[in-house]
Design a protein around this motif. Structure first.
Motif, mmCIF file in Angstrom:
data_model
loop_
_atom_site.group_PDB
_atom_site.id
_atom_site.type_symbol
_atom_site.label_atom_id
_atom_site.label_comp_id
_atom_site.label_asym_id
_atom_site.label_seq_id
_atom_site.Cartn_x
_atom_site.Cartn_y
_atom_site.Cartn_z
ATOM 1 N N PHE A 142 -4.197 17.888 14.316
ATOM 2 C CA PHE A 142 -4.633 18.859 15.587
ATOM 3 C C PHE A 142 -5.650 19.441 15.509
ATOM 4 N N TRP A 143 -6.158 20.294 14.037
ATOM 5 C CA TRP A 143 -7.150 21.434 14.085
ATOM 6 C C TRP A 143 -7.842 21.511 13.768
ATOM 7 N N GLU A 144 -8.219 21.484 11.639
ATOM 8 C CA GLU A 144 -9.417 20.831 11.038
ATOM 9 C C GLU A 144 -9.676 19.275 11.471
ATOM 10 N N THR A 145 -11.472 19.847 11.003
ATOM 11 C CA THR A 145 -12.794 18.832 11.368
ATOM 12 C C THR A 145 -12.900 18.377 10.629
ATOM 13 N N LYS A 146 -13.041 19.598 9.892
ATOM 14 C CA LYS A 146 -13.902 19.240 8.791
ATOM 15 C C LYS A 146 -13.369 18.921 8.021
ATOM 16 N N THR A 147 -13.926 16.938 7.021
ATOM 17 C CA THR A 147 -13.262 16.620 5.910
ATOM 18 C C THR A 147 -13.121 16.762 4.988
ATOM 19 N N GLN A 148 -14.292 17.889 4.308
ATOM 20 C CA GLN A 148 -14.470 17.954 3.691
ATOM 21 C C GLN A 148 -13.083 18.917 3.197
ATOM 22 N N TYR A 149 -12.739 19.693 3.940
ATOM 23 C CA TYR A 149 -11.223 20.448 3.846
ATOM 24 C C TYR A 149 -9.948 19.674 3.657
ATOM 25 N N MET A 150 -10.231 18.303 4.273
ATOM 26 C CA MET A 150 -8.736 17.562 4.586
ATOM 27 C C MET A 150 -8.892 16.504 3.498
ATOM 28 N N PHE A 151 -9.617 16.200 2.663
ATOM 29 C CA PHE A 151 -9.612 14.598 1.769
ATOM 30 C C PHE A 151 -9.125 15.095 1.002
ATOM 31 N N PRO A 152 -9.252 16.518 0.069
ATOM 32 C CA PRO A 152 -8.777 16.847 -1.105
ATOM 33 C C PRO A 152 -6.298 16.330 -0.605
ATOM 34 N N PRO A 153 -5.973 17.336 0.422
ATOM 35 C CA PRO A 153 -4.923 17.652 0.508
ATOM 36 C C PRO A 153 -4.795 15.602 1.077
ATOM 37 N N PHE A 154 -5.868 15.313 1.909
ATOM 38 C CA PHE A 154 -4.837 13.820 2.049
ATOM 39 C C PHE A 154 -4.918 11.961 1.010
ATOM 40 N N LEU A 155 -5.331 13.306 -0.223
ATOM 41 C CA LEU A 155 -4.694 12.063 -0.566
ATOM 42 C C LEU A 155 -3.323 12.619 -1.754
ATOM 43 N N LEU A 156 -3.280 13.328 -1.643
ATOM 44 C CA LEU A 156 -1.715 13.701 -1.738
ATOM 45 C C LEU A 156 -0.821 12.489 -0.120
ATOM 46 N N ILE A 157 -1.322 12.471 0.467
ATOM 47 C CA ILE A 157 -0.955 11.946 1.617
ATOM 48 C C ILE A 157 -0.483 10.469 1.128
ATOM 49 N N ILE A 158 -1.748 9.380 0.578
ATOM 50 C CA ILE A 158 -1.458 8.328 -0.115
ATOM 51 C C ILE A 158 -0.198 7.934 -0.764
ATOM 52 N N PRO A 159 -0.101 8.592 -1.886
ATOM 53 C CA PRO A 159 0.956 8.103 -2.514
ATOM 54 C C PRO A 159 2.464 8.069 -1.642
ATOM 55 N N PHE A 160 2.655 9.185 -1.369
ATOM 56 C CA PHE A 160 4.014 9.174 -0.301
ATOM 57 C C PHE A 160 3.678 7.884 0.723
ATOM 58 N N SER A 161 2.342 7.789 1.767
ATOM 59 C CA SER A 161 2.543 6.681 2.726
ATOM 60 C C SER A 161 2.795 5.203 2.080
ATOM 61 N N ALA A 162 2.620 5.049 1.027
ATOM 62 C CA ALA A 162 2.697 3.819 -0.275
ATOM 63 C C ALA A 162 4.193 3.897 -0.361
ATOM 64 N N MET A 163 4.636 5.090 -0.439
ATOM 65 C CA MET A 163 6.364 4.557 -0.710
ATOM 66 C C MET A 163 7.248 4.605 1.105
ATOM 67 N N GLY A 164 6.728 4.829 1.150
ATOM 68 C CA GLY A 164 6.916 4.452 3.213
ATOM 69 C C GLY A 164 6.933 2.875 3.293
ATOM 70 N N TRP A 165 6.190 2.496 3.249
ATOM 71 C CA TRP A 165 5.654 1.218 3.255
ATOM 72 C C TRP A 165 6.038 0.248 1.828
ATOM 73 N N ALA A 166 6.346 1.040 0.993
ATOM 74 C CA ALA A 166 7.543 -0.177 0.051
ATOM 75 C C ALA A 166 8.894 -0.349 0.246
ATOM 76 N N LEU A 167 8.989 0.418 1.669
ATOM 77 C CA LEU A 167 10.599 0.459 1.636
ATOM 78 C C LEU A 167 10.070 -0.235 2.877
ATOM 79 N N ILE A 168 9.160 0.379 4.022
ATOM 80 C CA ILE A 168 9.559 -0.269 5.407
ATOM 81 C C ILE A 168 9.192 -2.163 5.084
ATOM 82 N N ILE A 169 8.284 -2.207 4.188
ATOM 83 C CA ILE A 169 8.109 -3.917 4.333
ATOM 84 C C ILE A 169 9.076 -4.982 3.831
ATOM 85 N N PRO A 170 10.104 -4.559 2.985
ATOM 86 C CA PRO A 170 11.757 -5.189 2.617
ATOM 87 C C PRO A 170 12.389 -5.386 3.688
ATOM 88 N N LYS A 171 12.518 -4.530 5.224
ATOM 89 C CA LYS A 171 13.271 -4.710 6.210
ATOM 90 C C LYS A 171 12.593 -5.835 6.979
#
Length: 93
Positions: free
Chosen positions: A47-76
């Protein structure tokens, strides 16, 4: 390549939300804090930040959590046997 990246912008937050919902009662407060921080970073990105240079490091933090979520979704998904229905639909087209 743009289509793939657009899909990733949907896949990653869906996995993050799935992990947060599925694991909310199993995590202690420090682990939940990391999830909430990742989710908060995603909301800022969305909703707020549009510059990729500021959001790239935090987005890398999100990817492992997302993988955990998909590891739970796929068997279901396999339990629901949706994949067989999708395969049948593809055969008819």
């Amino acid at each position: 390549i743009v289509l793939i990246l657009d899909a990733l912008q949907t896949i990653i937050p869906v996995g993050l939300l799935a992990a947060l919902i599925s694991l909310r009662k199993k995590l202690d407060i420090t682990q939940m804090g990391a999830f909430i921080a990742a989710l908060g970073l995603f909301v800022v990105y969305l909703f707020w930040e549009t510059k990729t240079q500021y959001m790239f490091p935090p987005f890398l933090l999100i990817i492992p959590f997302s993988a955990m979520g998909w590891a739970l979704i796929i068997p279901k998904i396999h339990q629901l046997k949706i994949t067989e229905k999708v395969k049948k639909l593809w055969k008819h087209h």
